[in-house]
Design a protein around this motif. Structure first.
Motif, PDB file in Angstrom:
ATOM      1  N   TYR A  94     -58.525  22.315  84.025  1.00  0.00           N
ATOM      2  CA  TYR A  94     -60.166  23.778  83.557  1.00  0.00           C
ATOM      3  C   TYR A  94     -59.452  24.593  82.479  1.00  0.00           C
ATOM      4  CZ  TYR A  94     -60.288  22.078  88.738  1.00  0.00           C
ATOM      5  OH  TYR A  94     -60.543  21.565  90.272  1.00  0.00           O
ATOM      6  N   SER A  95     -60.586  24.776  82.068  1.00  0.00           N
ATOM      7  CA  SER A  95     -60.550  25.760  80.732  1.00  0.00           C
ATOM      8  C   SER A  95     -60.937  27.091  81.273  1.00  0.00           C
ATOM      9  CB  SER A  95     -61.411  25.189  79.726  1.00  0.00           C
ATOM     10  OG  SER A  95     -62.817  24.819  79.927  1.00  0.00           O
ATOM     11  N   LEU A  96     -62.266  27.254  82.109  1.00  0.00           N
ATOM     12  CA  LEU A  96     -62.562  28.920  82.459  1.00  0.00           C
ATOM     13  C   LEU A  96     -62.069  29.332  83.466  1.00  0.00           C
ATOM     14  CD1 LEU A  96     -66.309  28.915  80.969  1.00  0.00           C
ATOM     15  CD2 LEU A  96     -64.120  29.547  79.669  1.00  0.00           C
ATOM     16  N   SER A  97     -61.550  28.143  84.544  1.00  0.00           N
ATOM     17  CA  SER A  97     -61.413  28.802  85.599  1.00  0.00           C
ATOM     18  C   SER A  97     -60.868  27.697  86.744  1.00  0.00           C
ATOM     19  CB  SER A  97     -62.201  29.781  86.288  1.00  0.00           C
ATOM     20  OG  SER A  97     -63.401  29.295  86.542  1.00  0.00           O
ATOM     21  N   ASP A  98     -60.279  27.811  86.831  1.00  0.00           N
ATOM     22  CA  ASP A  98     -59.403  26.300  88.645  1.00  0.00           C
ATOM     23  C   ASP A  98     -59.971  27.172  89.191  1.00  0.00           C
ATOM     24  OD1 ASP A  98     -58.264  25.208  90.616  1.00  0.00           O
ATOM     25  OD2 ASP A  98     -56.734  25.370  89.205  1.00  0.00           O
ATOM     26  N   PRO A  99     -60.774  26.708  90.784  1.00  0.00           N
ATOM     27  CA  PRO A  99     -61.815  26.746  91.879  1.00  0.00           C
ATOM     28  C   PRO A  99     -61.073  26.978  92.848  1.00  0.00           C
ATOM     29  CG  PRO A  99     -62.005  24.235  91.410  1.00  0.00           C
ATOM     30  CD  PRO A  99     -61.750  25.220  90.136  1.00  0.00           C
ATOM     31  N   ARG A 100     -59.492  26.369  92.579  1.00  0.00           N
ATOM     32  CA  ARG A 100     -58.197  26.637  93.393  1.00  0.00           C
ATOM     33  C   ARG A 100     -57.329  28.212  93.679  1.00  0.00           C
ATOM     34  NH1 ARG A 100     -55.511  21.665  92.401  1.00  0.00           N
ATOM     35  NH2 ARG A 100     -55.658  22.292  90.070  1.00  0.00           N
ATOM     36  N   ALA A 101     -57.524  28.732  92.466  1.00  0.00           N
ATOM     37  CA  ALA A 101     -57.252  29.761  91.877  1.00  0.00           C
ATOM     38  C   ALA A 101     -58.635  30.652  92.696  1.00  0.00           C
ATOM     39  CB  ALA A 101     -57.089  29.646  90.855  1.00  0.00           C
ATOM     40  N   ILE A 152     -59.898  30.576  94.678  1.00  0.00           N
ATOM     41  CA  ILE A 152     -60.571  30.794  96.345  1.00  0.00           C
ATOM     42  C   ILE A 152     -59.320  31.265  96.870  1.00  0.00           C
ATOM     43  CG2 ILE A 152     -60.367  29.178  98.642  1.00  0.00           C
ATOM     44  CD1 ILE A 152     -61.748  27.436  97.133  1.00  0.00           C
ATOM     45  N   LEU A 153     -57.977  31.013  96.338  1.00  0.00           N
ATOM     46  CA  LEU A 153     -56.889  31.507  97.235  1.00  0.00           C
ATOM     47  C   LEU A 153     -56.406  33.469  96.515  1.00  0.00           C
ATOM     48  CD1 LEU A 153     -53.797  28.664  96.341  1.00  0.00           C
ATOM     49  CD2 LEU A 153     -54.824  29.658  99.112  1.00  0.00           C
ATOM     50  N   ARG A 154     -57.520  34.241  95.347  1.00  0.00           N
ATOM     51  CA  ARG A 154     -56.533  34.989  95.362  1.00  0.00           C
ATOM     52  C   ARG A 154     -56.973  36.184  95.986  1.00  0.00           C
ATOM     53  NH1 ARG A 154     -60.169  34.819  90.943  1.00  0.00           N
ATOM     54  NH2 ARG A 154     -58.828  34.118  89.856  1.00  0.00           N
ATOM     55  N   SER A 155     -58.661  35.299  96.766  1.00  0.00           N
ATOM     56  CA  SER A 155     -59.247  37.201  97.922  1.00  0.00           C
ATOM     57  C   SER A 155     -58.256  36.963  99.135  1.00  0.00           C
ATOM     58  CB  SER A 155     -60.437  35.855  98.221  1.00  0.00           C
ATOM     59  OG  SER A 155     -60.677  34.857  98.546  1.00  0.00           O
ATOM     60  N   PHE A 156     -57.818  35.717  99.091  1.00  0.00           N
ATOM     61  CA  PHE A 156     -56.641  35.384 100.339  1.00  0.00           C
ATOM     62  C   PHE A 156     -55.234  36.342 100.332  1.00  0.00           C
ATOM     63  CE2 PHE A 156     -59.473  31.781 101.288  1.00  0.00           C
ATOM     64  CZ  PHE A 156     -60.051  31.996 102.469  1.00  0.00           C
ATOM     65  N   VAL A 157     -54.868  36.363  99.196  1.00  0.00           N
ATOM     66  CA  VAL A 157     -53.985  36.515  98.487  1.00  0.00           C
ATOM     67  C   VAL A 157     -53.710  37.900  98.357  1.00  0.00           C
ATOM     68  CG1 VAL A 157     -51.970  37.007  96.308  1.00  0.00           C
ATOM     69  CG2 VAL A 157     -52.444  34.865  96.828  1.00  0.00           C
ATOM     70  N   GLU A 158     -55.213  39.050  98.112  1.00  0.00           N
ATOM     71  CA  GLU A 158     -55.019  40.086  97.974  1.00  0.00           C
ATOM     72  C   GLU A 158     -55.342  40.703  99.361  1.00  0.00           C
ATOM     73  OE1 GLU A 158     -58.155  42.802  95.825  1.00  0.00           O
ATOM     74  OE2 GLU A 158     -58.876  41.281  96.244  1.00  0.00           O
ATOM     75  N   LYS A 159     -55.869  39.961 100.438  1.00  0.00           N
ATOM     76  CA  LYS A 159     -55.998  40.591 101.798  1.00  0.00           C
ATOM     77  C   LYS A 159     -54.124  40.141 102.015  1.00  0.00           C
ATOM     78  CE  LYS A 159     -57.918  39.409 106.209  1.00  0.00           C
ATOM     79  NZ  LYS A 159     -59.348  39.283 106.758  1.00  0.00           N
ATOM     80  N   LEU A 160     -53.357  39.120 102.359  1.00  0.00           N
ATOM     81  CA  LEU A 160     -52.692  38.906 102.841  1.00  0.00           C
ATOM     82  C   LEU A 160     -51.582  40.512 102.317  1.00  0.00           C
ATOM     83  CD1 LEU A 160     -50.604  37.189 104.529  1.00  0.00           C
ATOM     84  CD2 LEU A 160     -50.139  35.803 102.437  1.00  0.00           C
ATOM     85  N   SER A 161     -50.915  39.950 101.086  1.00  0.00           N
ATOM     86  CA  SER A 161     -50.598  40.856 100.311  1.00  0.00           C
ATOM     87  C   SER A 161     -50.421  42.208 100.877  1.00  0.00           C
ATOM     88  CB  SER A 161     -51.090  40.921  98.560  1.00  0.00           C
ATOM     89  OG  SER A 161     -51.844  42.119  98.332  1.00  0.00           O
ATOM     90  N   LYS A 162     -51.602  43.266 101.284  1.00  0.00           N
ATOM     91  CA  LYS A 162     -51.952  44.602 101.850  1.00  0.00           C
ATOM     92  C   LYS A 162     -51.104  44.134 103.223  1.00  0.00           C
ATOM     93  CE  LYS A 162     -56.192  45.478  99.973  1.00  0.00           C
ATOM     94  NZ  LYS A 162     -57.372  45.417  99.626  1.00  0.00           N
ATOM     95  N   GLU A 163     -51.484  43.147 103.695  1.00  0.00           N
ATOM     96  CA  GLU A 163     -50.912  43.522 105.468  1.00  0.00           C
ATOM     97  C   GLU A 163     -49.232  43.005 104.903  1.00  0.00           C
ATOM     98  OE1 GLU A 163     -50.620  38.967 108.587  1.00  0.00           O
ATOM     99  OE2 GLU A 163     -52.001  39.898 108.236  1.00  0.00           O
ATOM    100  N   LYS A 164     -48.595  42.459 104.260  1.00  0.00           N
ATOM    101  CA  LYS A 164     -47.588  42.276 104.422  1.00  0.00           C
ATOM    102  C   LYS A 164     -46.751  43.479 103.391  1.00  0.00           C
ATOM    103  CE  LYS A 164     -46.673  37.823 106.409  1.00  0.00           C
ATOM    104  NZ  LYS A 164     -46.190  38.109 107.319  1.00  0.00           N
ATOM    105  N   GLY A 165     -48.098  44.079 102.626  1.00  0.00           N
ATOM    106  CA  GLY A 165     -47.413  45.576 102.485  1.00  0.00           C
ATOM    107  C   GLY A 165     -46.599  45.534 100.752  1.00  0.00           C
TER     108      GLY A 165
END
Length: 454
Positions: free
Chosen positions: A335-342, A344-357
């Motif tokens: 990959y060069s411009l973007s990794d599709p897996r990253a 996808i995970l980014r949106s989940f990470v943002e929500k989980l980080s809010k849940e975990k403070g």
């Protein structure tokens, strides 16, 4: 000779042998250019040497415009299906998707509801270990590296299989289903054995047939077996994203190589595990976590872009963290411009980080993701773009799920065994010759002299 040698001791004689090997084994880098050898089986643009054909997955990182290849946002397809759609479908229907992905990879099409339920039942049926296996194998001589423990357990399972060497398609399919089913048990039990040796309590929970792979992982690991649906769902997404990634990644290529020799499934999976264990492959997300832990200690103000940028520059200058000159989690072989897996995970990470403070940490990750390519491009000649890869966020997800660091790479294996299984079956079906590339000899020749004359 000592009757009880110290197996961990590096003697002066051993050091001398290592120095001799070093002095007689260094190949001139210019020779790789001279003989047109693609180091790492990749060209300067990161494009791999085509070594085979596959119908299992496709990685798209470039598009052709007016006859020229140009980098594009990355895409990953499993058997022709966009991974983003596979993940989105399970999210929309509020269900777990790893088992569906495993079915798709193994047989080549999406299952019906009835087929998926039967497949889940098959995995539940195989999700058990031979009598006393945990006591006789897992708990004996536990390893601090759970990947070693996992590989040892896999090889030991061959002793309990009367058809271990049978490479007929139905038998290999049965073995692969068993591997997919028991990898979570072997991984968690291996960690519990190591944890017990370190003086902590030992928890050996039995898997529950009604639970998904992700749910069982959390239930097996935690002392009270508790978890939230959201925690299990995020882990399930990680398993879906790590299940497969083309035939050219190191561990999957290893699967093809050893399968082509005619070896058994257990040896094949142990070889793949040995490859995945490497920090340049499956262990990369651990490096990301450790790098960020060091960053959080050294950077006083996590919101100060200049301070964060200075730390990233120090990483490249080999003055920070492990002094390897790398910003871990940035860049990918394909990959060069973007990794599709990253992505996808980014949106989940943002929500989980809010849940975990832990939103401040998420903001730091986001800043590094934005500044990293800028720092790298200003320091080094770029043959292709640089972006965050899946390891950049997966380690943070595991950290927020309170998963122990020792299990990060084994969890990768829990997912990737589905892809390995699909590639093993594909190689067995289409195998023509044993895989045997060539190496160009560039050393010297000498005349043999009797021992007394040397």
């Amino acid at each position: 000779m000592a009757s009880n040698p110290n197996y961990n001791e590096i003697t002066a004689e051993v050091e001398a042998l290592a120095r001799l090997a070093l002095s007689n084994s260094c190949i001139d880098p210019a020779d790789y250019v001279k003989y047109d050898v693609k180091r790492g089986l990749r060209d300067l643009n990161g494009k791999g040497v085509v070594a085979g054909l596959t119908e299992i997955s496709e990685i798209v990182a470039k598009k052709v415009v007016d006859g020229k290849e140009l980098p594009c946002d990355g895409k990953l397809y499993y058997r022709g299906y966009d991974v983003e759609q596979l993940v989105g479908g399970t999210l929309h229907e509020k269900r777990f998707g790893f088992e569906e992905v495993a079915y798709l990879l193994l047989v080549g099409r999406l299952p019906t509801a009835a087929e998926l339920q039967d497949f889940r039942s098959q995995l539940a049926n195989y999700r058990s270990l031979p009598t006393n296996f945990v006591r006789d194998v897992v708990l004996k001589a536990p390893s601090q590296d759970i990947m070693n423990s996992l590989a040892r357990s896999v090889l030991n399972l061959a002793s309990y299989d009367d058809k271990a060497d049978d490479t007929s398609l139905p038998n290999v399919m049965r073995q692969c289903l068993q591997m997919i089913a028991v990898f979570p048990l072997l991984s968690v039990y291996g960690y519990q054995a190591h944890n017990y040796r370190e003086g902590n309590s030992l928890y050996i929970h039995a898997p529950k047939p009604e639970l998904s792979t992700a749910e069982n992982l959390l239930a097996l690991l935690r002392p009270d077996s508790s978890y939230s649906f959201w925690e299990a769902h995020v882990l399930d997404v990680c398993l879906m994203l790590h299940a497969e990634h083309g035939g050219g990644n190191n561990s999957t290529f290893t699967t093809h190589v050893v399968t082509s020799s005619g070896t058994d499934t257990y040896s094949c999976m142990a070889a793949a595990l040995a490859s995945l264990k490497g920090p340049k492959h499956g262990g990369a997300n651990i490096k990301v976590i450790r790098m960020f832990e060091d960053m959080k200690e050294k950077v006083k103000d996590w919101k100060d872009e200049d301070e964060v940028k200075a730390y990233l520059q120090a990483l490249l200058d080999k003055k920070a963290f492990d002094k390897a000159g790398l910003i871990y989690g940035m860049g990918h072989a394909v990959y060069s411009l973007s990794d599709p897996r990253a992505n996808i995970l980014r949106s989940f990470v943002e929500k989980l980080s809010k849940e975990k403070g832990r939103t401040e940490e998420y903001d730091l990750y986001s800043m590094v993701e934005r500044l990293g390519p800028e720092v790298i491009s200003g320091e080094r000649r770029m043959y292709k773009g640089v972006s965050a890869n899946v390891d950049f966020y997966s380690g943070f997800v595991y950290h927020m799920l309170d998963l122990p660091l020792e299990l990060y790479t084994p969890i990768f294996a829990v997912a990737r065994v589905a892809g390995w299984s699909a590639h093993r079956i594909e190689e067995l079906i289409n195998m023509g010759k044993i895989i045997r590339p060539a190496y160009q000899y560039v050393g010297h020749r000498g005349e043999y002299r009797p021992l007394a004359e040397r």
